[in-house]
Design a protein around this motif. Structure first.
Motif, mmCIF file in Angstrom:
data_model
loop_
_atom_site.group_PDB
_atom_site.id
_atom_site.type_symbol
_atom_site.label_atom_id
_atom_site.label_comp_id
_atom_site.label_asym_id
_atom_site.label_seq_id
_atom_site.Cartn_x
_atom_site.Cartn_y
_atom_site.Cartn_z
ATOM 1 N N SER A 149 78.183 29.946 69.248
ATOM 2 C CA SER A 149 79.304 29.008 69.173
ATOM 3 C C SER A 149 78.901 27.654 69.741
ATOM 4 O O SER A 149 79.275 26.602 69.204
ATOM 5 C CB SER A 149 80.495 29.554 69.964
ATOM 6 N N PHE A 150 78.145 27.702 70.834
ATOM 7 C CA PHE A 150 77.658 26.454 71.444
ATOM 8 C C PHE A 150 76.744 25.703 70.488
ATOM 9 O O PHE A 150 76.912 24.489 70.256
ATOM 10 C CB PHE A 150 76.936 26.776 72.753
ATOM 11 N N THR A 151 75.774 26.405 69.870
ATOM 12 C CA THR A 151 74.861 25.714 68.953
ATOM 13 C C THR A 151 75.622 25.170 67.745
ATOM 14 O O THR A 151 75.304 24.095 67.233
ATOM 15 C CB THR A 151 73.730 26.644 68.477
ATOM 16 N N LEU A 202 68.461 21.615 63.060
ATOM 17 C CA LEU A 202 67.978 22.497 64.129
ATOM 18 C C LEU A 202 69.101 23.400 64.632
ATOM 19 O O LEU A 202 68.930 24.629 64.748
ATOM 20 C CB LEU A 202 67.418 21.656 65.279
ATOM 21 N N PHE A 203 70.266 22.818 64.920
ATOM 22 C CA PHE A 203 71.361 23.604 65.486
ATOM 23 C C PHE A 203 71.912 24.605 64.478
ATOM 24 O O PHE A 203 72.316 25.713 64.849
ATOM 25 C CB PHE A 203 72.464 22.687 66.017
ATOM 26 N N LEU A 204 71.937 24.233 63.194
ATOM 27 C CA LEU A 204 72.396 25.184 62.179
ATOM 28 C C LEU A 204 71.437 26.367 62.090
ATOM 29 O O LEU A 204 71.866 27.524 61.981
ATOM 30 C CB LEU A 204 72.522 24.488 60.816
ATOM 31 N N VAL A 205 70.130 26.090 62.163
ATOM 32 C CA VAL A 205 69.146 27.175 62.115
ATOM 33 C C VAL A 205 69.314 28.071 63.344
ATOM 34 O O VAL A 205 69.303 29.313 63.240
ATOM 35 C CB VAL A 205 67.714 26.605 62.028
ATOM 36 N N LEU A 206 69.508 27.466 64.526
ATOM 37 C CA LEU A 206 69.695 28.255 65.747
ATOM 38 C C LEU A 206 70.949 29.134 65.646
ATOM 39 O O LEU A 206 70.929 30.302 66.054
ATOM 40 C CB LEU A 206 69.820 27.323 66.956
ATOM 41 N N THR A 207 72.015 28.574 65.067
ATOM 42 C CA THR A 207 73.244 29.362 64.895
ATOM 43 C C THR A 207 72.987 30.555 63.988
ATOM 44 O O THR A 207 73.424 31.674 64.277
ATOM 45 C CB THR A 207 74.358 28.479 64.302
ATOM 46 N N LEU A 208 72.252 30.309 62.899
ATOM 47 C CA LEU A 208 71.921 31.410 61.983
ATOM 48 C C LEU A 208 71.098 32.481 62.695
ATOM 49 O O LEU A 208 71.313 33.676 62.504
ATOM 50 C CB LEU A 208 71.143 30.872 60.782
#
Lengths: 222, 133
Positions: free
Chosen positions: A88-90, A108-114
């Motif tokens: 949720s944070f990413t 970057l953040f979308l990839v981390l969320t995935l």
């Protein structure tokens, strides 16, 4: 045809992502956001039915729920809670990156969320696998041997229906985030247009919100 | 394009990181609290902590603190869920037995239970009422 469209666009000087039935980007943003919130309310009520069912059965059979929940792995549940909170944070950091036109950070953040979502489902897979092996299954399929407290199949009915429905929502969210990722790489999002990132973010936070309640109700009965 | 300026200031990474830290601390607290015996209050404490966490997510991550109208829409949904839950529990708790109205007496075996493990019907904690009339 395409020439005519180009002419119309040139005449009105549309922002590229403004749908023609909105008067401006702000109106489009507010309207779609309200639509998303209304959808989230239906999601709350969808899960609400299961939560009410859970509440009734647990109130009526506290011993069965108490005994059954010991079959769950508290460490794995807590790990998944942390993974989902971080995701949720990413996600919200992705929204911030879009709002401030930081394309690389958004990707970057979308990839981390995935990745977090994938980790969540991976942990869930091992938990389910363990329950299938032990015969800890809903209703008629419950074949676990050596129980001292009857009625534990009820807990697993709710466990599988609620975490299963939640799991489907995680998969749906992953599809939506993948779509965002493709558009982000294409360079669609910036400070003047980040609506889809915001809306998918809202959905993702709701999935997190539901897990925040599922975790204590499933794993922390005492 | 008449409103290119943002209506609200953009929340920055520092606030989000602080919220994440608070959420993780609350997760540790709720797991720890579950290990302590507060009697019937364990569930209440767990739900209060969950609600604090949910509020943090809704207010900061979902931006509801800058978004009064959508907050009212969302709280409307939560309100009706509360009505659904509370009134159903009132109803259930004021009955001795939960049985389909066409049954004249309690069933001896729960329909979903495996045959080798007989289970009491959903008669609640109160003694089974004599199914008369």
């Amino acid at each position: 045809m395409s020439q005519a469209t180009t002419t119309v666009q040139a005449e009105h000087e549309h922002p590229p992502f403004l749908q023609h039935h909105f008067t401006g980007m702000q109106q489009q943003f507010d309207a779609t956001k309200l639509g998303m919130w209304l959808f989230l309310v239906t999601e709350v009520l969808l899960f609400g039915g299961l939560f009410v069912g859970y509440g009734i059965m647990r109130a009526k059979h506290p011993e069965a729920f108490m005994a059954a929940h010991h079959h769950l792995n508290r460490t794995m549940g807590a790990l998944n809670t942390i993974v989902l909170l971080v995701s949720s944070f990413t996600m919200v950091m992705g929204v911030w990156a879009a709002q401030t036109s930081r394309k690389r950070l958004l990707i970057l953040f979308l990839v981390l969320t995935l990745l977090c979502a994938g980790t969540f489902l991976g942990v869930k897979f091992f938990e389910y696998q363990h329950k299938f092996e032990e015969g800890l299954l809903p209703g008629n399929f419950y074949t676990h041997q050596g129980d001292t407290v009857p009625g534990q199949f009820m807990f697993f009915s709710f466990y599988f229906m609620m975490t299963g429905l939640h799991g489907f929502h995680v998969v749906g969210g992953m599809c939506a985030i993948t779509w965002l990722l493709i558009r982000a790489i294409r360079g669609d999002f910036s400070a003047s247009y980040y609506g889809p990132v915001d809306l998918v973010g809202l959905y993702w936070h709701l999935v997190d919100l539901i897990w925040i309640y599922l975790f204590p109700l499933m794993y922390l009965i005492s | 394009m008449e409103h290119t300026a943002h209506q609200h200031p953009i929340t920055g990474p520092k606030v989000y990181a602080a919220v994440l830290a608070a959420l993780l601390v609350l997760t540790v607290i709720t797991v720890t609290a579950a290990g302590v015996d507060f009697g019937p209050y364990n569930t209440v404490i767990a739900l209060i902590i969950a609600t604090i966490k949910a509020s943090l997510v809704a207010l900061f991550f979902m931006h509801l603190r800058h978004d009064k109208f959508d907050a009212i829409v969302f709280l409307g949904g939560v309100f009706f869920l509360a009505v659904f839950l509370i009134f159903t529990l009132f109803d259930i708790n004021s009955r001795h037995t939960i049985l389909p109205s066409n049954l004249k007496e309690p069933v001896k075996e729960f329909p979903g239970a495996p045959l080798n493990k007989p289970v009491q019907p959903s008669t609640g904690t109160a003694p089974v009422a004599v199914p008369g009339k």
